[in-house]
Design a protein around this motif. Structure first.
Motif, PDB file in Angstrom:
ATOM      1  N   ALA A  74       9.567 -13.510 -13.018  1.00 42.11           N
ATOM      2  CA  ALA A  74       8.428 -12.536 -14.226  1.00 42.11           C
ATOM      3  C   ALA A  74       6.643 -12.025 -13.425  1.00 42.11           C
ATOM      4  O   ALA A  74       6.100 -13.120 -12.938  1.00 42.11           O
ATOM      5  N   HIS A  75       6.844 -10.829 -14.108  1.00 40.24           N
ATOM      6  CA  HIS A  75       5.646 -10.304 -13.597  1.00 40.24           C
ATOM      7  C   HIS A  75       4.540 -10.515 -14.495  1.00 40.24           C
ATOM      8  O   HIS A  75       4.442 -10.925 -15.772  1.00 40.24           O
ATOM      9  N   ASN A  76       2.869 -10.580 -13.476  1.00 35.73           N
ATOM     10  CA  ASN A  76       2.516 -11.478 -14.312  1.00 35.73           C
ATOM     11  C   ASN A  76       2.429 -10.444 -15.484  1.00 35.73           C
ATOM     12  O   ASN A  76       0.952 -11.371 -16.886  1.00 35.73           O
ATOM     13  N   TYR A  98       1.300   3.391  -3.375  1.00 35.04           N
ATOM     14  CA  TYR A  98       1.624   1.852  -3.449  1.00 35.04           C
ATOM     15  C   TYR A  98       2.922   1.892  -3.548  1.00 35.04           C
ATOM     16  O   TYR A  98       3.639   2.055  -3.992  1.00 35.04           O
ATOM     17  N   ILE A  99       2.781   0.198  -4.256  1.00 31.50           N
ATOM     18  CA  ILE A  99       4.114  -0.491  -4.180  1.00 31.50           C
ATOM     19  C   ILE A  99       4.783  -0.065  -6.222  1.00 31.50           C
ATOM     20  O   ILE A  99       6.224   0.230  -5.796  1.00 31.50           O
ATOM     21  N   ASN A 100       3.837   0.999  -7.057  1.00 34.44           N
ATOM     22  CA  ASN A 100       4.313   1.359  -7.989  1.00 34.44           C
ATOM     23  C   ASN A 100       4.575   2.670  -7.687  1.00 34.44           C
ATOM     24  O   ASN A 100       4.428   3.964  -7.921  1.00 34.44           O
ATOM     25  N   PRO A 107      -7.982  -2.367  -9.466  1.00 35.05           N
ATOM     26  CA  PRO A 107      -8.337  -1.071  -9.095  1.00 35.05           C
ATOM     27  C   PRO A 107      -7.469   0.055  -9.653  1.00 35.05           C
ATOM     28  O   PRO A 107      -8.093   0.941  -9.375  1.00 35.05           O
ATOM     29  N   GLU A 108      -6.628  -0.221 -10.177  1.00 31.18           N
ATOM     30  CA  GLU A 108      -6.106   0.789 -10.940  1.00 31.18           C
ATOM     31  C   GLU A 108      -7.143   1.086 -12.489  1.00 31.18           C
ATOM     32  O   GLU A 108      -6.025   2.463 -12.721  1.00 31.18           O
ATOM     33  N   CYS A 109      -7.835   0.482 -12.661  1.00 31.33           N
ATOM     34  CA  CYS A 109      -8.592   0.959 -13.651  1.00 31.33           C
ATOM     35  C   CYS A 109      -9.117   2.713 -13.751  1.00 31.33           C
ATOM     36  O   CYS A 109      -9.900   2.518 -13.028  1.00 31.33           O
ATOM     37  N   SER A 151      -6.516  -7.192  -6.565  1.00 30.41           N
ATOM     38  CA  SER A 151      -5.362  -7.187  -7.871  1.00 30.41           C
ATOM     39  C   SER A 151      -4.811  -8.356  -8.797  1.00 30.41           C
ATOM     40  O   SER A 151      -6.059  -9.372  -8.879  1.00 30.41           O
ATOM     41  N   THR A 152      -3.948  -8.155  -9.645  1.00 32.33           N
ATOM     42  CA  THR A 152      -3.107  -9.545 -10.327  1.00 32.33           C
ATOM     43  C   THR A 152      -3.454 -10.549  -9.506  1.00 32.33           C
ATOM     44  O   THR A 152      -4.217 -11.551 -10.133  1.00 32.33           O
ATOM     45  N   GLU A 153      -2.958 -10.719  -8.200  1.00 33.14           N
ATOM     46  CA  GLU A 153      -2.737 -11.828  -7.834  1.00 33.14           C
ATOM     47  C   GLU A 153      -4.038 -12.700  -6.977  1.00 33.14           C
ATOM     48  O   GLU A 153      -4.523 -13.905  -7.004  1.00 33.14           O
TER      49      GLU A 153
HETATM   50  O1  CIZ Z   1       1.627  -5.328  -7.406  1.00 31.63           O
HETATM   51  C1  CIZ Z   1       1.665  -5.276  -9.044  1.00 31.63           C
HETATM   52  O2  CIZ Z   1       2.202  -5.734  -9.766  1.00 31.63           O
HETATM   53  C2  CIZ Z   1       0.955  -4.586  -9.170  1.00 31.63           C
HETATM   54  C3  CIZ Z   1       2.047  -3.215 -10.232  1.00 31.63           C
HETATM   55  C4  CIZ Z   1      -0.555  -4.942  -9.354  1.00 31.63           C
HETATM   56  C5  CIZ Z   1      -0.888  -6.319  -8.818  1.00 31.63           C
HETATM   57  O3  CIZ Z   1      -2.240  -5.804  -8.896  1.00 31.63           O
HETATM   58  O4  CIZ Z   1      -0.544  -7.024  -9.687  1.00 31.63           O
END
Ligand code: CIZ
Length: 308
Positions: free
Chosen positions: A25-27, A114-116, A202-204, A219-221
């Protein structure tokens, strides 16, 4: 939910075992999905967990490009998503032909994505990066090389500033969720919570205005790690609000305040517990990057992994 189970959580646990599956699951996923997942993390960590797993099936609760990355890194696994429509507006802002066109005009140039991005865009690029390693990836490229950074303008601006890179062109893409976070909301929250640390993704969209105010740009992590190590009790979090569930669960004693409660990605929230159960039950919906494309898209990801 099937009537033979006491709860949807029970049903998911049983189906997961029967299918010999792992749930990632993503954050930014909803809290109940994070709670039944084997791992919660950013897209890179999850793709790495996918690559390590001995399970037969990977259910990726996130958005489409993330499942593609998992499929690229573990081509022999069955990668499923609960909802095929869960896309990414930022990833859709750049196409493979845009990269090919730039490369034609700049034959010696280097493209960092970017990974996105979709697998077909990654396949045209030289390096991939995430928000936690973009600076290192760009810094590793010879300064005389011209760079095109795609697709996130704000992450690109941040990296350009941090590396002092001059010959770096930025694609004008943006995340519609992160642009909802406004400077004036941040100013108000900081005044109301003077002891809170302010963590910004940094996407803000307001990054260029509020960068100097952030205690950390992460990043979220990176946010998860930082909160774990910080002695602060209160944090203002400028990113998609799904991350607050994980932060609060890891640190029930700390307070987390969303910089904007509206920063909710509707694509991320398309996955739900019912769709997750059906994904496991019916082995739907598979995301499989074709071999020729996966082999090309893997190269920029492997280059990134060799640097960080
Ligand atoms: O890499 C990721 O999962 C994204 C899109 C954002 C983040 O900072 O986790």
């Amino acid at each position: 939910m099937n009537k033979f189970y006491n709860s949807i959580q029970d049903e998911i646990a049983t189906l997961k075992k029967n299918r010999n599956a792992i749930i990632l699951a993503h954050n930014y996923q909803m809290g109940d999905i994070q709670d039944v997942a084997d791992f919660t993390g950013d897209s890179l960590r999850l793709a790495q967990e996918a690559a390590k797993t001995t399970k037969d099936v990977i259910v990726f609760c996130g958005v489409h490009f993330m499942a593609e990355t998992a499929s690229i890194l573990c081509p022999d696994k069955k990668v499923l998503v609960p909802d095929l429509e869960a896309g990414c507006s930022l990833a859709d802002m750049i196409r493979p032909e845009d990269i090919r066109e730039w490369k034609q005009k700049h034959p010696a140039g280097v493209v960092v994505c970017y990974i996105n991005t979709s697998a077909s865009v990654k396949a045209e690029c030289d390096y991939c990066c995430t928000s936690s390693n973009a600076e290192k990836v760009v810094a590793s490229i010879s300064p005389d090389k011209e760079i095109l950074f795609v697709p996130d303008f704000f992450l690109g601006t941040y990296v350009k500033q941090k590396t002092g890179r001059e010959k770096m062109e930025l694609w004008r893409g943006y995340c519609p969720t992160h642009v909802l976070i406004q400077s004036h909301e941040i100013d108000k929250l900081r005044a109301e919570h003077p002891k809170a640390e302010f963590l910004m993704h940094p996407e803000c969209g307001c990054l260029t205005k509020s960068m100097h105010l952030a205690d950390r740009i992460l990043s979220t992590e990176g946010m998860v790690r930082y909160v774990h190590e910080s002695a602060a009790q209160e944090f203002i979090i400028a990113t998609e609000t799904g991350i607050l569930h994980r932060l609060q669960k890891d640190h029930p004693e700390k307070t987390f305040i969303p910089a904007s409660p509206q920063a909710v990605c509707s694509f991320m929230k398309m996955n739900d517990m019912e769709k997750l159960a059906r994904a496991l039950e019916n082995l739907q919906y598979e995301v499989k990057v074709p071999k020729e494309l996966a082999d090309r898209a893997r190269l920029p990801i492997e280059r990134m992994l060799a640097i960080v």
